[in-house]
Scaffold this active site. Structure first.
Site, PDB file in Angstrom:
ATOM      1  CE  LYS A 151      -2.007  -1.798   3.188  1.00  0.00           C
ATOM      2  NZ  LYS A 151      -3.257  -1.512   4.576  1.00  0.00           N
ATOM      3  NE  ARG A 155       6.705  -2.449   8.940  1.00  0.00           N
ATOM      4  CZ  ARG A 155       6.223  -3.552   8.781  1.00  0.00           C
ATOM      5  NH1 ARG A 155       4.918  -4.092   8.214  1.00  0.00           N
ATOM      6  NH2 ARG A 155       6.858  -4.061  10.441  1.00  0.00           N
ATOM      7  CG  ASP A 180      -4.205  -8.057  -9.657  1.00  0.00           C
ATOM      8  OD1 ASP A 180      -3.987  -7.621  -8.698  1.00  0.00           O
ATOM      9  OD2 ASP A 180      -5.284  -9.528  -9.243  1.00  0.00           O
TER      10      ASP A 180
END
Length: 405
Positions: A97, A104, A169
């Site tokens: 996302k 992080r 996708d």
């Protein structure tokens, strides 16, 4: 760098690709690399395997030829192991996302500190930057189709409909593959790594370009198709014969002339509405568009698919029977090209599905392995980058890695 044990084949032999992502889009990029000969490492969560594993058959196709690494890449020694792996990696693909990796602490700059030549492909629904309203949202196939203007163009006149199976996708995954290879070509020229921002909605915006260009440059919005027929052009799309369905494309001067003779419209040729040299019949702008459809429907309804194919072959009109899935295996073109093949799963079963595509003449791809189990190659991969047995066991004991049971 020593590579993991695997046969040497394909145009990408010797390339190391690592991907982190679940389901379809990101992993599809990895799958393409693996089938073309690259050594591809699939990173999975330690506690929970990729959700694709719950499917009974599809993952045997989508995860074949891969090496499975189960590692917590964001925490402590797991992060250190991941960064060490990046030192020997050519291409890293992550699907998440928005800028999830940067949030992080694993930024492009951190990765380039460990490997200045690394190609990094970020695949997300809405991109790595933009507005807070969208950038960090989750996205799947239908989300990307809906947000891109692709979905609204598909379906029928009464209702829009997403294109299945999971079109966004696959388009996005293939975009990641091609973009990463383009970046790698430049890296080998300059020695400087690259970061690629692939937003699924932008991929589908590009794929939906054909009709939207008329809106962007004149305000005309194409209607959706009716019963599978092309929204713009008569004689193009899905049609019903006496014994089933075909698709056809009535395109070309000679093709239109000869087809009109067959369906009883020869008298329209050379009129102001259908002048000589007409190559396409616009179903809306041409006043005879509805009549062409009516006559063509009536003619096709009285002929079998075999009869139509034979006649259209004589007229050089492109057409094809709409095949059912069971018909694929016995179709002579499929058989001649071995489009469907079989391979062995890791537990010794036989799996059947699509073969490698496309077909490289001098350096063909191959299927050398079925889908690995969760953590199956963790130990081998960590050993490959310099970890000892004790180092690996310590990672496992801390819950930062999983090895095969």
């Amino acid at each position: 760098m020593d590579h993991l044990p695997m046969p040497k084949f394909g145009p990408l032999a010797g390339l190391r690709v690592v991907f982190s992502g679940i389901e379809i889009a990101g992993p599809f990029a990895g799958q393409m690399f693996a089938e073309w000969g690259a050594e591809v490492i699939w990173i999975e969560n330690v506690a929970w395997a990729d959700t694709i594993r719950v499917q009974p058959n599809y993952p045997q196709l989508s995860r074949r030829n891969l090496h499975a690494l189960s590692l917590n890449i964001f925490k402590d020694e797991g992060r250190e192991a991941f960064l060490k792996l990046m030192e020997t990696t050519d291409i890293f693909i992550e699907a998440s996302k928005g800028p999830a990796f940067a949030r992080r602490g694993i930024t492009d700059e951190v990765l380039w500190q460990h490997n200045p030549k690394l190609v990094i492909a970020h695949l997300s629904g809405f991109g790595q930057y933009g507005t807070e309203e969208y950038t960090n949202l989750p996205a799947y196939n239908t989300i990307a189709q809906a947000f891109s203007g692709y979905l609204i163009q598909n379906g029928d006149v009464d209702q829009p409909m997403p294109a299945f199976p999971y079109t966004a996708d696959y388009f996005s995954g293939l975009t990641a593959t091609t973009a990463a290879l383009a970046a790698l070509h430049k890296v080998r020229e300059t020695g400087k790594g690259e970061s690629i921002d692939i937003a699924m909605y932008e991929v589908m915006l590009r794929m939906g370009q054909y009709f939207m260009m008329d809106y962007f440059n004149g305000g005309e919005m194409c209607p959706r198709m009716s019963k599978g027929k092309d929204p713009y052009y008569a004689g193009c799309g899905l049609y019903k014969c006496a014994d089933g369905y075909i698709v056809m494309e009535l395109v070309g001067i000679t093709q239109i002339e000869e087809c009109f003779k067959d369906i009883g419209l020869a008298h329209l040729l050379g009129t102001p509405e259908i002048p000589e040299g007409t190559q396409l019949i616009h179903r809306i702008e041409c006043p005879y568009g509805p009549l062409v459809e009516e006559k063509l429907d009536a003619w096709l309804a009285t002929h079998t698919i075999a009869e139509v194919k034979e006649r259209f072959a004589e007229l050089n009109i492109a057409c094809a029977k709409v095949l059912t899935v069971p018909e694929l295996e016995s179709n002579p073109q499929y058989v001649a090209r071995e489009s469907i093949t079989q391979w062995q799963t890791m537990d010794g079963r036989t799996c059947k599905g699509p073969n490698i595509m496309p077909k490289f003449k001098n350096n063909p791809g191959q299927i050398w392995r079925g889908m690995p189990s969760h953590g199956m190659d963790t130990a081998a991969i960590l050993k490959n980058i310099g970890y000892s047995e004790n180092d690996i066991q310590e990672l496992v004991s801390k819950g930062l890695a999983k090895v095969e049971d």
